[in-house]
Design a protein around this motif. Structure first.
Motif, PDB file in Angstrom:
ATOM      1  N   MET A  30     -81.491   8.447   9.367  1.00 27.65           N
ATOM      2  CA  MET A  30     -80.495   9.508   9.539  1.00 27.65           C
ATOM      3  C   MET A  30     -81.113  10.866   9.258  1.00 27.65           C
ATOM      4  SD  MET A  30     -77.088   7.662   8.009  1.00 27.65           S
ATOM      5  CE  MET A  30     -75.992   9.045   8.273  1.00 27.65           C
ATOM      6  N   LYS A  31     -81.985  10.951   8.265  1.00 31.44           N
ATOM      7  CA  LYS A  31     -82.666  12.213   7.960  1.00 31.44           C
ATOM      8  C   LYS A  31     -83.580  12.623   9.102  1.00 31.44           C
ATOM      9  CE  LYS A  31     -82.650  11.998   2.920  1.00 31.44           C
ATOM     10  NZ  LYS A  31     -83.468  11.808   1.706  1.00 31.44           N
ATOM     11  N   GLU A  32     -84.172  11.632   9.780  1.00 32.23           N
ATOM     12  CA  GLU A  32     -85.051  11.901  10.912  1.00 32.23           C
ATOM     13  C   GLU A  32     -84.270  12.184  12.190  1.00 32.23           C
ATOM     14  OE1 GLU A  32     -87.670   8.551  11.228  1.00 32.23           O
ATOM     15  OE2 GLU A  32     -88.640   8.964   9.307  1.00 32.23           O
ATOM     16  N   GLY A  33     -82.953  11.978  12.162  1.00 32.49           N
ATOM     17  CA  GLY A  33     -82.127  12.236  13.330  1.00 32.49           C
ATOM     18  C   GLY A  33     -82.075  11.079  14.317  1.00 32.49           C
ATOM     19  N   GLN A  34     -82.528   9.917  13.923  1.00 31.12           N
ATOM     20  CA  GLN A  34     -82.532   8.739  14.797  1.00 31.12           C
ATOM     21  C   GLN A  34     -81.270   7.918  14.520  1.00 31.12           C
ATOM     22  OE1 GLN A  34     -86.166   6.553  14.349  1.00 31.12           O
ATOM     23  NE2 GLN A  34     -87.450   8.380  14.533  1.00 31.12           N
ATOM     24  N   MET A  35     -80.158   8.387  15.074  1.00 36.19           N
ATOM     25  CA  MET A  35     -78.864   7.767  14.798  1.00 36.19           C
ATOM     26  C   MET A  35     -78.750   6.361  15.381  1.00 36.19           C
ATOM     27  SD  MET A  35     -77.198   9.543  12.845  1.00 36.19           S
ATOM     28  CE  MET A  35     -77.833  11.005  12.101  1.00 36.19           C
ATOM     29  N   ASP A 153     -74.358  15.970   7.866  1.00 34.27           N
ATOM     30  CA  ASP A 153     -73.122  15.838   8.624  1.00 34.27           C
ATOM     31  C   ASP A 153     -73.419  15.058   9.895  1.00 34.27           C
ATOM     32  OD1 ASP A 153     -70.554  16.101   9.549  1.00 34.27           O
ATOM     33  OD2 ASP A 153     -70.880  18.094  10.407  1.00 34.27           O
ATOM     34  N   VAL A 154     -72.981  13.798   9.913  1.00 32.42           N
ATOM     35  CA  VAL A 154     -73.260  12.926  11.051  1.00 32.42           C
ATOM     36  C   VAL A 154     -72.007  12.645  11.865  1.00 32.42           C
ATOM     37  CG1 VAL A 154     -75.221  11.798   9.944  1.00 32.42           C
ATOM     38  CG2 VAL A 154     -72.939  10.865   9.637  1.00 32.42           C
ATOM     39  N   GLY A 161     -66.778   8.788  16.303  1.00 29.42           N
ATOM     40  CA  GLY A 161     -66.204  10.002  15.750  1.00 29.42           C
ATOM     41  C   GLY A 161     -66.150   9.926  14.243  1.00 29.42           C
ATOM     42  N   PRO A 162     -65.642  10.986  13.599  1.00 30.52           N
ATOM     43  CA  PRO A 162     -65.599  10.990  12.130  1.00 30.52           C
ATOM     44  C   PRO A 162     -64.596   9.976  11.609  1.00 30.52           C
ATOM     45  CG  PRO A 162     -64.433  12.890  13.002  1.00 30.52           C
ATOM     46  CD  PRO A 162     -65.074  12.195  14.182  1.00 30.52           C
ATOM     47  N   VAL A 163     -64.971   9.409  10.496  1.00 27.68           N
ATOM     48  CA  VAL A 163     -64.109   8.442   9.832  1.00 27.68           C
ATOM     49  C   VAL A 163     -63.823   8.982   8.447  1.00 27.68           C
ATOM     50  CG1 VAL A 163     -63.948   6.113   8.903  1.00 27.68           C
ATOM     51  CG2 VAL A 163     -65.081   6.510  11.093  1.00 27.68           C
ATOM     52  N   PRO A 164     -62.549   9.144   8.106  1.00 27.89           N
ATOM     53  CA  PRO A 164     -62.241   9.639   6.753  1.00 27.89           C
ATOM     54  C   PRO A 164     -62.671   8.612   5.720  1.00 27.89           C
ATOM     55  CG  PRO A 164     -60.237   8.942   7.871  1.00 27.89           C
ATOM     56  CD  PRO A 164     -61.353   8.856   8.869  1.00 27.89           C
TER      57      PRO A 164
END
Length: 181
Positions: A30-35, A153-154, A161-164
């Motif tokens: 995630m830090k590397e941007g490889q979602m 912020d992913v 989408g965002p999940v609360p």
């Protein structure tokens, strides 16, 4: 049966270690941007944690079965003792020897108390081996939580989408304590 139980616990510990390793890999990707890669590791982490809880449940069930077998053996022995006591009581009643009758009744009460104690112990042991339900979570929640932990912020990068995340995902340890994932 105890060997099978120990093997299940060892396997559960391995799955928990793999789960923790996968979580670290999620964070790194995630830090590397490889979602996409992080999502694969999140799926693995959830599967590994599920296997961890399933192995613990299986070990608890094996323990419960072992305790039930032990109880059945004990009950068989108590049945033999009760038969002896009853035959002794009938002999005592025929002779009406009060001393003999008193001894037999004391033995009967002692055996009955022993049976009650053993039954209560076994009921408690079986009740303690029943484990709770496996926590249900999904990949998006796990990735969102780890993203929040590392300050990333992913929410816009996830497909769902965002999940609360009102409450963190919890995992139960073998000792029964709950800790945050």
């Amino acid at each position: 049966m105890t060997m099978a139980q120990k093997q299940m616990k060892r396997t559960a510990d391995k799955r928990l270690a793999e789960h923790k390793k996968s979580k670290k890999q999620i964070e790194r990707f995630m830090k590397e941007g490889q979602m996409d890669t992080a999502k694969i590791h999140a799926e693995n982490a959830i599967r590994q944690y599920s296997e961890f809880t399933q192995y613990l449940q299986l070990a608890a069930r094996i323990d419960a079965v072992a305790q039930r077998v032990k109880t059945a053996i004990t009950m068989g022995q108590m049945n033999k003792n009760m038969h002896k006591v009853v035959s002794g009581m009938s002999k005592g009643l025929k002779a009406m020897d009060v001393e003999k009758l008193t001894k037999v009744m004391e033995q009967f009460e002692e055996d009955n108390e022993t049976l009650d104690v053993r039954t209560a112990y076994m009921d408690g042991a079986i009740a303690n081996t029943v484990s709770g339900a496996t926590p249900q979570s999904n990949v998006t929640e796990l990735m969102q939580q780890i993203g929040d932990e590392i300050g990333l912020d992913v929410s816009g990068q996830l497909e769902d989408g965002p999940v609360p995340t009102s409450a963190p995902i919890k995992e139960s340890t073998a000792a029964g304590a709950v800790k945050e994932v």
